[in-house]
Design a protein around this motif. Structure first.
Motif, PDB file in Angstrom:
ATOM      1  N   GLN A   1       0.812  -1.223   0.000  1.00  0.00           N
ATOM      2  CA  GLN A   1       0.000   0.000   0.000  1.00  0.00           C
ATOM      3  C   GLN A   1       0.846   1.274   0.000  1.00  0.00           C
ATOM      4  O   GLN A   1       0.318   2.372  -0.165  1.00  0.00           O
ATOM      5  N   VAL A   2       2.161   1.129   0.190  1.00  0.00           N
ATOM      6  CA  VAL A   2       3.043   2.297   0.228  1.00  0.00           C
ATOM      7  C   VAL A   2       3.293   2.771  -1.202  1.00  0.00           C
ATOM      8  O   VAL A   2       3.942   2.097  -1.992  1.00  0.00           O
ATOM      9  N   LYS A   3       2.719   3.929  -1.495  1.00  0.00           N
ATOM     10  CA  LYS A   3       2.832   4.506  -2.841  1.00  0.00           C
ATOM     11  C   LYS A   3       2.886   6.021  -2.718  1.00  0.00           C
ATOM     12  O   LYS A   3       2.460   6.590  -1.710  1.00  0.00           O
ATOM     13  N   ILE A   4       3.375   6.650  -3.730  1.00  0.00           N
ATOM     14  CA  ILE A   4       3.373   8.113  -3.769  1.00  0.00           C
ATOM     15  C   ILE A   4       1.935   8.599  -3.670  1.00  0.00           C
ATOM     16  O   ILE A   4       1.039   8.091  -4.342  1.00  0.00           O
ATOM     17  N   GLY A   5       1.724   9.569  -2.787  1.00  0.00           N
ATOM     18  CA  GLY A   5       0.405  10.152  -2.629  1.00  0.00           C
ATOM     19  C   GLY A   5      -0.431   9.540  -1.515  1.00  0.00           C
ATOM     20  O   GLY A   5      -1.463  10.087  -1.143  1.00  0.00           O
ATOM     21  N   VAL A   6      -0.013   8.390  -0.975  1.00  0.00           N
ATOM     22  CA  VAL A   6      -0.746   7.769   0.135  1.00  0.00           C
ATOM     23  C   VAL A   6      -0.230   8.396   1.425  1.00  0.00           C
ATOM     24  O   VAL A   6       0.969   8.419   1.681  1.00  0.00           O
ATOM     25  N   SER A   7      -1.137   8.904   2.233  1.00  0.00           N
ATOM     26  CA  SER A   7      -0.725   9.585   3.465  1.00  0.00           C
ATOM     27  C   SER A   7      -0.394   8.572   4.562  1.00  0.00           C
ATOM     28  O   SER A   7      -0.817   7.414   4.528  1.00  0.00           O
ATOM     29  N   GLU A   8       0.328   9.065   5.560  1.00  0.00           N
ATOM     30  CA  GLU A   8       0.698   8.223   6.694  1.00  0.00           C
ATOM     31  C   GLU A   8      -0.550   7.727   7.426  1.00  0.00           C
ATOM     32  O   GLU A   8      -0.629   6.564   7.812  1.00  0.00           O
TER      33      GLU A   8
ATOM     34  N   VAL B   1      -1.534   3.907   8.291  1.00  0.00           N
ATOM     35  CA  VAL B   1      -1.831   3.456   9.650  1.00  0.00           C
ATOM     36  C   VAL B   1      -3.184   2.753   9.673  1.00  0.00           C
ATOM     37  O   VAL B   1      -3.331   1.665  10.254  1.00  0.00           O
ATOM     38  N   ALA B   2      -4.168   3.362   9.043  1.00  0.00           N
ATOM     39  CA  ALA B   2      -5.508   2.756   9.007  1.00  0.00           C
ATOM     40  C   ALA B   2      -5.460   1.390   8.330  1.00  0.00           C
ATOM     41  O   ALA B   2      -6.095   0.433   8.792  1.00  0.00           O
ATOM     42  N   GLU B   3      -4.722   1.291   7.259  1.00  0.00           N
ATOM     43  CA  GLU B   3      -4.607   0.026   6.530  1.00  0.00           C
ATOM     44  C   GLU B   3      -3.919  -1.041   7.391  1.00  0.00           C
ATOM     45  O   GLU B   3      -4.366  -2.193   7.447  1.00  0.00           O
ATOM     46  N   LEU B   4      -2.821  -0.669   8.059  1.00  0.00           N
ATOM     47  CA  LEU B   4      -2.109  -1.627   8.909  1.00  0.00           C
ATOM     48  C   LEU B   4      -2.994  -2.111  10.061  1.00  0.00           C
ATOM     49  O   LEU B   4      -3.037  -3.307  10.359  1.00  0.00           O
TER      50      LEU B   4
END
Length: 193
Positions: A161-168, A172-175
Protein backbone atom coordinates in the motif's frame (compact mmCIF):
# COMPACT_ATOMS: atom_id res chain seq x y z
CA UNK A 1 -4.81 -18.38 41.69
CA UNK A 2 -3.02 -19.04 38.42
CA UNK A 3 0.56 -20.25 38.02
CA UNK A 4 1.98 -16.77 37.37
CA UNK A 5 0.45 -15.33 40.52
CA UNK A 6 1.65 -18.37 42.47
CA UNK A 7 5.21 -17.66 41.28
CA UNK A 8 4.85 -14.05 42.36
CA UNK A 9 3.46 -15.23 45.71
CA UNK A 10 6.58 -17.38 46.19
CA UNK A 11 8.74 -14.32 45.50
CA UNK A 12 6.72 -12.41 48.10
CA UNK A 13 7.64 -15.05 50.68
CA UNK A 14 11.29 -15.01 49.62
CA UNK A 15 11.55 -11.21 49.90
CA UNK A 16 9.39 -10.88 53.01
CA UNK A 17 6.70 -8.78 51.34
CA UNK A 18 3.25 -8.74 52.91
CA UNK A 19 1.62 -7.04 49.90
CA UNK A 20 2.45 -6.54 46.24
CA UNK A 21 0.66 -3.90 44.20
CA UNK A 22 0.94 -4.28 40.42
CA UNK A 23 -0.24 -1.21 38.50
CA UNK A 24 1.37 -1.46 35.07
CA UNK A 25 -1.48 -2.50 32.72
CA UNK A 26 0.77 -4.93 30.82
CA UNK A 27 1.74 -6.68 34.06
CA UNK A 28 -1.86 -6.73 35.26
CA UNK A 29 -2.75 -8.41 31.96
CA UNK A 30 0.17 -10.85 32.25
CA UNK A 31 -0.93 -11.91 35.73
CA UNK A 32 -4.73 -11.83 35.37
CA UNK A 33 -5.66 -12.06 31.68
CA UNK A 34 -7.47 -8.70 31.87
CA UNK A 35 -6.21 -6.14 29.35
CA UNK A 36 -7.06 -2.50 29.93
CA UNK A 37 -5.81 0.97 29.15
CA UNK A 38 -7.13 2.88 32.17
CA UNK A 39 -5.52 6.17 31.12
CA UNK A 40 -5.38 8.31 34.29
CA UNK A 41 -7.67 5.99 36.25
CA UNK A 42 -6.33 3.59 38.89
CA UNK A 43 -5.84 -0.04 37.90
CA UNK A 44 -4.17 -2.37 40.33
CA UNK A 45 -3.71 -6.00 41.26
CA UNK A 46 -3.17 -6.50 44.98
CA UNK A 47 -1.55 -9.70 46.18
CA UNK A 48 -1.36 -10.33 49.89
CA UNK A 49 0.11 -13.10 51.99
CA UNK A 50 -3.12 -13.37 53.98
CA UNK A 51 -5.95 -12.60 51.51
CA UNK A 52 -7.00 -13.71 48.05
CA UNK A 53 -5.83 -11.51 45.13
CA UNK A 54 -7.90 -8.39 44.47
CA UNK A 55 -8.21 -6.62 41.13
CA UNK A 56 -9.15 -2.95 41.49
CA UNK A 57 -10.54 -1.48 38.27
CA UNK A 58 -12.46 1.58 37.15
CA UNK A 59 -16.21 0.91 37.36
CA UNK A 60 -16.56 1.19 33.58
CA UNK A 61 -14.27 -1.86 33.23
CA UNK A 62 -16.17 -4.08 35.69
CA UNK A 63 -17.86 -6.33 33.12
CA UNK A 64 -14.74 -6.74 30.98
CA UNK A 65 -12.61 -7.51 34.05
CA UNK A 66 -15.14 -10.07 35.27
CA UNK A 67 -15.17 -11.79 31.88
CA UNK A 68 -11.40 -11.86 31.29
CA UNK A 69 -9.65 -11.95 34.66
CA UNK A 70 -8.60 -15.07 36.52
CA UNK A 71 -9.00 -13.01 39.70
CA UNK A 72 -12.48 -13.47 41.10
CA UNK A 73 -12.39 -10.68 43.71
CA UNK A 74 -12.88 -7.56 41.59
CA UNK A 75 -13.38 -4.21 43.29
CA UNK A 76 -14.47 -1.21 41.27
CA UNK A 77 -14.20 2.52 41.80
CA UNK A 78 -15.93 5.54 40.32
CA UNK A 79 -13.94 8.50 39.05
CA UNK A 80 -15.09 10.47 42.10
CA UNK A 81 -13.78 7.86 44.57
CA UNK A 82 -10.28 7.56 45.98
CA UNK A 83 -9.00 4.11 44.95
CA UNK A 84 -6.41 4.19 47.72
CA UNK A 85 -9.20 4.10 50.29
CA UNK A 86 -10.45 0.92 48.56
CA UNK A 87 -6.93 -0.44 48.70
CA UNK A 88 -6.74 0.32 52.42
CA UNK A 89 -10.00 -1.56 53.03
CA UNK A 90 -8.62 -4.61 51.22
CA UNK A 91 -5.64 -4.96 53.55
CA UNK A 92 -7.82 -4.52 56.65
CA UNK A 93 -5.39 -2.24 58.46
CA UNK A 94 -2.33 -4.51 58.29
CA UNK A 95 0.32 -2.33 56.67
CA UNK A 96 3.51 -4.40 56.73
CA UNK A 97 6.01 -4.43 53.88
CA UNK A 98 4.97 -3.62 50.33
CA UNK A 99 6.42 -4.06 46.87
CA UNK A 100 5.32 -1.87 43.97
CA UNK A 101 6.51 -1.18 40.46
CA UNK A 102 8.61 1.85 41.27
CA UNK A 103 9.20 2.69 37.60
CA UNK A 104 5.44 2.75 37.06
CA UNK A 105 4.37 4.64 40.18
CA UNK A 106 4.27 8.44 40.01
CA UNK A 107 5.34 10.48 43.01
CA UNK A 108 1.73 11.53 43.57
CA UNK A 109 0.51 7.93 43.59
CA UNK A 110 3.39 6.87 45.83
CA UNK A 111 2.46 9.58 48.32
CA UNK A 112 -1.20 8.50 48.26
CA UNK A 113 -0.19 4.89 48.76
CA UNK A 114 2.03 5.75 51.70
CA UNK A 115 -0.63 8.00 53.23
CA UNK A 116 -3.40 5.40 53.04
CA UNK A 117 -1.57 2.16 53.81
CA UNK A 118 1.27 3.50 55.99
CA UNK A 119 3.67 0.80 54.84
CA UNK A 120 6.61 -0.15 57.03
CA UNK A 121 8.76 -0.44 53.92
CA UNK A 122 8.15 -0.18 50.16
CA UNK A 123 10.38 -2.20 47.82
CA UNK A 124 10.48 -2.57 44.05
CA UNK A 125 8.79 -5.63 42.51
CA UNK A 126 9.77 -4.63 38.96
CA UNK A 127 12.80 -6.92 38.74
CA UNK A 128 10.78 -9.91 39.95
CA UNK A 129 8.05 -9.26 37.37
CA UNK A 130 10.58 -8.94 34.55
CA UNK A 131 12.23 -12.21 35.62
CA UNK A 132 8.84 -13.97 35.61
CA UNK A 133 8.12 -12.69 32.11
CA UNK A 134 11.49 -13.84 30.72
CA UNK A 135 10.61 -17.52 31.14
CA UNK A 136 8.05 -18.50 28.52
CA UNK A 137 5.61 -21.36 28.78
CA UNK A 138 4.80 -23.60 25.81
CA UNK A 139 1.55 -21.66 25.31
CA UNK A 140 3.40 -18.34 25.31
CA UNK A 141 5.89 -19.59 22.73
CA UNK A 142 2.99 -20.71 20.54
CA UNK A 143 1.30 -17.30 20.86
CA UNK A 144 4.56 -15.47 20.07
CA UNK A 145 5.11 -17.57 16.94
CA UNK A 146 1.54 -16.84 15.81
CA UNK A 147 2.04 -13.11 16.45
CA UNK A 148 5.26 -13.11 14.41
CA UNK A 149 3.52 -14.77 11.47
CA UNK A 150 0.65 -12.30 11.75
CA UNK A 151 2.99 -9.27 11.79
CA UNK A 152 4.95 -10.61 8.83
CA UNK A 153 1.71 -10.99 6.84
CA UNK A 154 0.52 -7.51 7.85
CA UNK A 155 3.83 -6.00 6.75
CA UNK A 156 3.82 -7.93 3.48
CA UNK A 157 0.32 -6.76 2.62
CA UNK A 158 0.82 -3.31 4.14
CA UNK A 159 4.00 -2.54 2.20
CA UNK A 160 2.07 -3.06 -1.01
CA UNK A 161 0.00 0.00 0.00
CA UNK A 162 3.04 2.30 0.23
CA UNK A 163 2.83 4.51 -2.84
CA UNK A 164 3.37 8.11 -3.77
CA UNK A 165 0.41 10.15 -2.63
CA UNK A 166 -0.75 7.77 0.13
CA UNK A 167 -0.73 9.58 3.46
CA UNK A 168 0.70 8.22 6.69
CA UNK A 169 -2.74 8.21 8.29
CA UNK A 170 -4.06 6.07 5.42
CA UNK A 171 -1.18 3.60 5.91
CA UNK A 172 -1.83 3.46 9.65
CA UNK A 173 -5.51 2.76 9.01
CA UNK A 174 -4.61 0.03 6.53
CA UNK A 175 -2.11 -1.63 8.91
CA UNK A 176 -4.56 -1.58 11.80
CA UNK A 177 -7.31 -2.95 9.55
CA UNK A 178 -5.04 -5.76 8.34
CA UNK A 179 -4.04 -6.66 11.90
CA UNK A 180 -7.65 -7.02 12.97
CA UNK A 181 -8.65 -8.78 9.74
CA UNK A 182 -5.90 -11.35 10.26
CA UNK A 183 -6.88 -12.02 13.87
CA UNK A 184 -5.04 -9.56 16.13
CA UNK A 185 -7.01 -8.09 19.03
CA UNK A 186 -5.18 -4.81 18.58
CA UNK A 187 -1.72 -3.57 17.68
CA UNK A 188 0.86 -4.20 20.39
CA UNK A 189 2.77 -1.16 19.24
CA UNK A 190 2.01 2.38 18.14
CA UNK A 191 1.34 2.36 14.41
CA UNK A 192 1.54 6.15 14.14
CA UNK A 193 5.08 7.51 13.90
Amino acid sequence: MNERMQSLQQSMNTHGWDHVLVTDPKHVYYLTGFASDPHERFLGLLLSTVNEPVLIVPALDADAAGAASTVKNIVTHQDTENPYLLLKRQIQGAAGTWAVEKEQLTVSRYEQLQQHVNADRIDDVGVVLRELRIRKSADEVKIIKHAVRLVEEVLTQGLAQVKIGVSEIELVAELEYLMKKLGADAPSFATMV
